[in-house]
Design an enzyme around this catalytic site. Structure first.
Site, mmCIF file in Angstrom:
data_model
loop_
_atom_site.group_PDB
_atom_site.id
_atom_site.type_symbol
_atom_site.label_atom_id
_atom_site.label_comp_id
_atom_site.label_asym_id
_atom_site.label_seq_id
_atom_site.Cartn_x
_atom_site.Cartn_y
_atom_site.Cartn_z
ATOM 1 N N THR A 21 35.643 32.080 32.353
ATOM 2 C CA THR A 21 35.862 31.669 30.964
ATOM 3 C C THR A 21 36.631 32.742 30.192
ATOM 4 O OG1 THR A 21 33.668 32.588 30.582
ATOM 5 C CG2 THR A 21 33.827 30.189 30.764
ATOM 6 N N GLY A 109 31.132 42.264 43.938
ATOM 7 C CA GLY A 109 31.340 41.442 42.740
ATOM 8 C C GLY A 109 30.583 41.982 41.537
ATOM 9 N N SER A 111 31.719 44.670 39.715
ATOM 10 C CA SER A 111 32.676 45.409 38.883
ATOM 11 C C SER A 111 32.661 46.905 39.090
ATOM 12 C CB SER A 111 32.461 45.106 37.396
ATOM 13 O OG SER A 111 32.792 43.787 37.143
ATOM 14 N N ASP A 155 34.701 42.219 32.597
ATOM 15 C CA ASP A 155 34.093 43.361 33.269
ATOM 16 C C ASP A 155 34.112 44.607 32.375
ATOM 17 O OD1 ASP A 155 34.276 41.430 35.202
ATOM 18 O OD2 ASP A 155 35.887 42.405 36.317
HETATM 19 C C1 GLA Z 1 36.358 38.812 37.859
HETATM 20 C C2 GLA Z 1 37.354 39.194 36.781
HETATM 21 C C3 GLA Z 1 36.830 38.836 35.385
HETATM 22 C C4 GLA Z 1 36.328 37.394 35.327
HETATM 23 C C5 GLA Z 1 35.421 37.076 36.512
HETATM 24 C C6 GLA Z 1 35.055 35.634 36.595
HETATM 25 O O1 GLA Z 1 35.214 39.604 37.742
HETATM 26 O O2 GLA Z 1 37.622 40.570 36.822
HETATM 27 O O3 GLA Z 1 37.835 39.068 34.421
HETATM 28 O O4 GLA Z 1 37.395 36.494 35.239
HETATM 29 O O5 GLA Z 1 36.021 37.442 37.754
HETATM 30 O O6 GLA Z 1 34.250 35.261 35.523
#
Ligand code: GLA
Length: 360
Positions: A21, A109, A111, A155
């Site tokens: 989103t 996943g 970050s 993130d």
């Molecule tokens: C990754 C991207 C974010 C976001 C998510 C999905 O983490 O870095 O910017 O788009 O995917 O919500």
């Protein structure tokens, strides 16, 4: 040479709900994790070169002050990208030595890259007086234009604005971040389940999702899907863009409903919305995998209020919200159940919303 040392910390994040989103200017409800990255920066006045090393990496990365996109690859590209984006914006960036340490697992996943960017930025910009929103944008530009990943701001905003025992309602149109209290107790514990699945084709698929969303907005005659009503996907012809838009529009509505439910401590409702989010990512946005679907379904069967894939997709982690007894069962039995099905053994971590980026 001075003896000045600047130390900073920035956490990873996990998103409770609101996936893909961010670049559609919608809503998400992430938390900063209690896992993070520290940067220890010793500035010098030699020539603006940064020499970076990390306790998790074998290579030492040397970044020249004239480095541009393509010059540095691997983990150092996130640092080089931040320096490049700062300089491109006209800021004077010091050189020096950087030492990095991190407890954020890479490739899960969660970050780890945003944690690295934000920790480094906080340390090297202490004399520049940049706002947290500016730092987030610099890090995003590093990812988009230096590393080459067309990601949004989820993130970085999570890492920079995190607060202990607090979720963050982010509005990606205004970039407002609203704290929502999220105490973790026996009625609602948070588990992050790392699938250890490699993110195959993730970068190309991410860009394709973004392109579909932009095409759907154009077909609806709005600048972004944020400007469309929740049921506007109905107006699109059958096909990929229609279901991609349906995910985004319904996901925004789920984020707002989950935020209201969190204010009411209605964890059953949040769980229902998390499960619906997972289904939407599986069926409409098509970013899950059978492996990830099995982890989410197993956590749900073991008594979680809800469980869903979190992050960009095609691997990574599942987040589960569970009462204490179900959390215990997931920790004890889920990894075996997943490996019995022929997948890598998952790692389950208990997490809680942690503090955002700060100087140490
Ligand atoms: C990754 C991207 C974010 C976001 C998510 C999905 O983490 O870095 O910017 O788009 O995917 O919500």
């Amino acid at each position: 040479m001075s003896d000045r040392r600047i130390r900073s910390y920035a956490p990873g994040r996990v998103n409770l709900i609101g996936e893909h989103t961010d670049y559609n200017l919608g809503f998400a409800l992430p938390i900063a994790l209690d896992l993070g990255t520290t940067a220890d920066f010793a500035p010098d006045t030699v020539d603006g070169t940064i020499v970076a090393e990390s306790s998790d990496e074998s290579d030492v990365v040397t970044i020249s002050p004239t480095s541009g996109p393509g010059d540095v690859s691997g983990w150092g590209a996130y640092i080089a990208g931040c320096l490049w984006a700062l300089r491109t914006a006209g800021h004077d960036v010091p050189g020096g030595r950087l030492h990095i340490e991190s407890t954020v697992p890479v490739g899960a996943g969660l970050s780890s890259s945003a944690a690295l960017e934000c920790a480094v930025l906080l340390a090297i910009t202490t004399d520049l007086n940049l706002s947290r929103h500016e730092l987030a944008r610099v890090a995003q530009q590093a990812e988009n234009d230096y590393v080459g990943a067309p990601t949004g701001l989820l993130d970085q905003l999570s890492s920079l604005f995190g607060q202990q025992d607090t979720a963050l309602l982010i509005d990606f149109r205004s970039l407002e971040v609203e704290p929502v209290p999220m105490p973790v107790d026996d009625s609602a514990q948070l588990l992050v389940i790392d699938s250890h699945a490699p993110h195959r084709h993730a970068a190309g698929e991410y860009a394709a999702r973004r392109a579909s969303c932009e095409a759907a907005a154009a077909e609806l005659g709005v600048p972004s899907l944020r400007e469309a009503d929740t049921d506007a996907w109905n107006q699109l012809p059958d096909g990929t863009n229609r279901v991609r838009a349906r995910h985004i529009l319904t996901e925004n509505a789920r984020v707002l409903a989950a935020t209201a439910a969190l204010h009411d401590a209605d964890f059953a409702k949040i769980g229902e919305l998390m499960n619906a989010s997972h289904d939407s990512m599986r069926d409409d946005f098509e970013i899950t995998t059978p492996h990830i679907d099995l982890i989410a379904a197993t956590a749900q069967q073991f008594g979680a209020h809800g469980a869903r894939m979190t992050g960009g997709g095609f691997g990574g982690s599942v987040i589960a919200l569970a009462p204490a007894d179900a959390a215990d069962r997931i920790c004890a039995d889920l990894p075996q159940a997943i490996s019995d099905a022929g997948y890598p053994t998952s790692t389950v971590r208990r997490v809680r919303p942690g503090r955002g980026a700060h100087l140490l």
